[in-house]
Motif scaffolding. Structure first.
Motif, PDB file in Angstrom:
ATOM      1  N   ARG A 119     -10.122  37.321 -19.638  1.00 59.86           N
ATOM      2  CA  ARG A 119     -10.225  38.216 -18.400  1.00 59.86           C
ATOM      3  C   ARG A 119      -9.056  38.589 -17.516  1.00 59.86           C
ATOM      4  O   ARG A 119      -8.720  39.360 -17.085  1.00 59.86           O
ATOM      5  N   ASP A 120      -8.040  37.397 -17.436  1.00 63.57           N
ATOM      6  CA  ASP A 120      -6.863  37.306 -16.718  1.00 63.57           C
ATOM      7  C   ASP A 120      -5.533  37.663 -17.696  1.00 63.57           C
ATOM      8  O   ASP A 120      -4.448  37.350 -17.286  1.00 63.57           O
ATOM      9  N   PRO A 122     -18.136  40.939 -18.850  1.00 70.43           N
ATOM     10  CA  PRO A 122     -18.292  39.450 -18.933  1.00 70.43           C
ATOM     11  C   PRO A 122     -18.681  39.435 -20.465  1.00 70.43           C
ATOM     12  O   PRO A 122     -19.817  39.895 -21.042  1.00 70.43           O
ATOM     13  N   ALA A 123     -17.874  38.524 -21.399  1.00 67.92           N
ATOM     14  CA  ALA A 123     -18.185  38.295 -22.535  1.00 67.92           C
ATOM     15  C   ALA A 123     -19.501  37.397 -22.661  1.00 67.92           C
ATOM     16  O   ALA A 123     -19.441  36.207 -21.874  1.00 67.92           O
ATOM     17  N   ALA A 124     -20.443  37.488 -23.602  1.00 65.83           N
ATOM     18  CA  ALA A 124     -21.457  36.447 -23.928  1.00 65.83           C
ATOM     19  C   ALA A 124     -20.889  35.639 -25.067  1.00 65.83           C
ATOM     20  O   ALA A 124     -20.302  36.382 -25.968  1.00 65.83           O
ATOM     21  N   ALA A 128     -13.490  27.891 -28.870  1.00 72.80           N
ATOM     22  CA  ALA A 128     -13.113  28.780 -28.294  1.00 72.80           C
ATOM     23  C   ALA A 128     -13.738  29.072 -26.878  1.00 72.80           C
ATOM     24  O   ALA A 128     -13.290  29.301 -25.756  1.00 72.80           O
ATOM     25  N   TRP A 129     -15.072  28.829 -27.046  1.00 73.77           N
ATOM     26  CA  TRP A 129     -16.054  29.207 -25.510  1.00 73.77           C
ATOM     27  C   TRP A 129     -15.696  28.196 -24.915  1.00 73.77           C
ATOM     28  O   TRP A 129     -15.603  28.509 -23.662  1.00 73.77           O
ATOM     29  N   LYS A 130     -15.123  26.638 -25.123  1.00 73.93           N
ATOM     30  CA  LYS A 130     -14.793  25.627 -24.141  1.00 73.93           C
ATOM     31  C   LYS A 130     -13.340  25.905 -23.715  1.00 73.93           C
ATOM     32  O   LYS A 130     -13.200  25.740 -22.548  1.00 73.93           O
ATOM     33  N   GLY A 155     -11.077  30.038 -21.906  1.00 79.61           N
ATOM     34  CA  GLY A 155     -11.226  30.661 -20.456  1.00 79.61           C
ATOM     35  C   GLY A 155     -12.169  31.798 -20.477  1.00 79.61           C
ATOM     36  O   GLY A 155     -12.796  32.110 -21.466  1.00 79.61           O
ATOM     37  N   GLU A 156     -12.411  32.278 -19.141  1.00 78.08           N
ATOM     38  CA  GLU A 156     -13.364  33.285 -19.343  1.00 78.08           C
ATOM     39  C   GLU A 156     -12.593  34.711 -19.984  1.00 78.08           C
ATOM     40  O   GLU A 156     -11.658  35.088 -19.865  1.00 78.08           O
ATOM     41  N   GLN A 157     -13.668  35.249 -20.824  1.00 82.50           N
ATOM     42  CA  GLN A 157     -13.234  36.561 -21.710  1.00 82.50           C
ATOM     43  C   GLN A 157     -14.194  37.667 -21.101  1.00 82.50           C
ATOM     44  O   GLN A 157     -15.230  37.475 -20.500  1.00 82.50           O
ATOM     45  N   VAL A 158     -13.528  38.837 -21.523  1.00 80.81           N
ATOM     46  CA  VAL A 158     -14.312  40.018 -21.084  1.00 80.81           C
ATOM     47  C   VAL A 158     -14.323  41.038 -22.505  1.00 80.81           C
ATOM     48  O   VAL A 158     -13.674  40.682 -23.532  1.00 80.81           O
ATOM     49  N   VAL A 159     -15.277  41.783 -22.788  1.00 80.31           N
ATOM     50  CA  VAL A 159     -15.601  42.873 -23.675  1.00 80.31           C
ATOM     51  C   VAL A 159     -15.179  44.036 -23.257  1.00 80.31           C
ATOM     52  O   VAL A 159     -15.722  44.514 -22.301  1.00 80.31           O
TER      53      VAL A 159
END
Length: 141
Positions: free
Chosen positions: A51-52, A90-92, A116-118, A121-125
């Protein structure tokens, strides 16, 4: 020789590693980085990133990006596509599982996704609508 629409869309739908390019602003060369992507013929392309991340910031500023995929065997072939961003969400976890399964051996997906999920960090699609295409297969020359 340029590929037909069907050929270029099918080639882009294969699991190649793409080179993503996005404007880095005045006086800078474009940011160009390797990335996983997903695409189905006739649809939008999507990528996942932090995300960042710098990628996400530059794509948000530019409102568009390009991807280029290629191969060298059995012939030199490439497809480059550019277009506007049509959505950011936001990525699921399911999306991470889907894109990971596209690129990794089946027995590696669960471990990679858990890590990767842990840890990423926050991901976006980010969804991009293909608007301009360039393609070639040099085996046809």
């Amino acid at each position: 020789m340029a590929l037909s629409r069907t050929e270029r869309e099918q080639f882009l739908a294969e699991p190649h590693i793409a080179a993503l390019a996005v404007s880095a602003g005045d006086g800078r060369a474009p940011l160009t980085v390797p990335i996983w992507y997903d695409y189905s013929p006739g649809g939008d392309i999507w990528i996942m990133t932090g995300r960042d991340s710098r990628k996400a910031e530059l794509i948000a500023a530019a409102g568009r990006f390009s991807l280029m995929v290629d191969r060298v065997e059995p012939t030199i072939r490439y497809v480059s596509v550019e277009g506007p961003v049509v959505s950011v969400e936001p990525a699921a976890r399911e999306q991470l599982e889907s894109i990971s399964a596209r690129y990794l051996p089946a027995d590696k997906v669960d471990g990679y996704v858990d890590d990767a999920w842990k840890n990423h960090g926050e991901q976006v699609v980010i969804h991009m609508r293909p608007a301009r295409w360039v393609s070639s297969d040099l085996g046809r020359v």
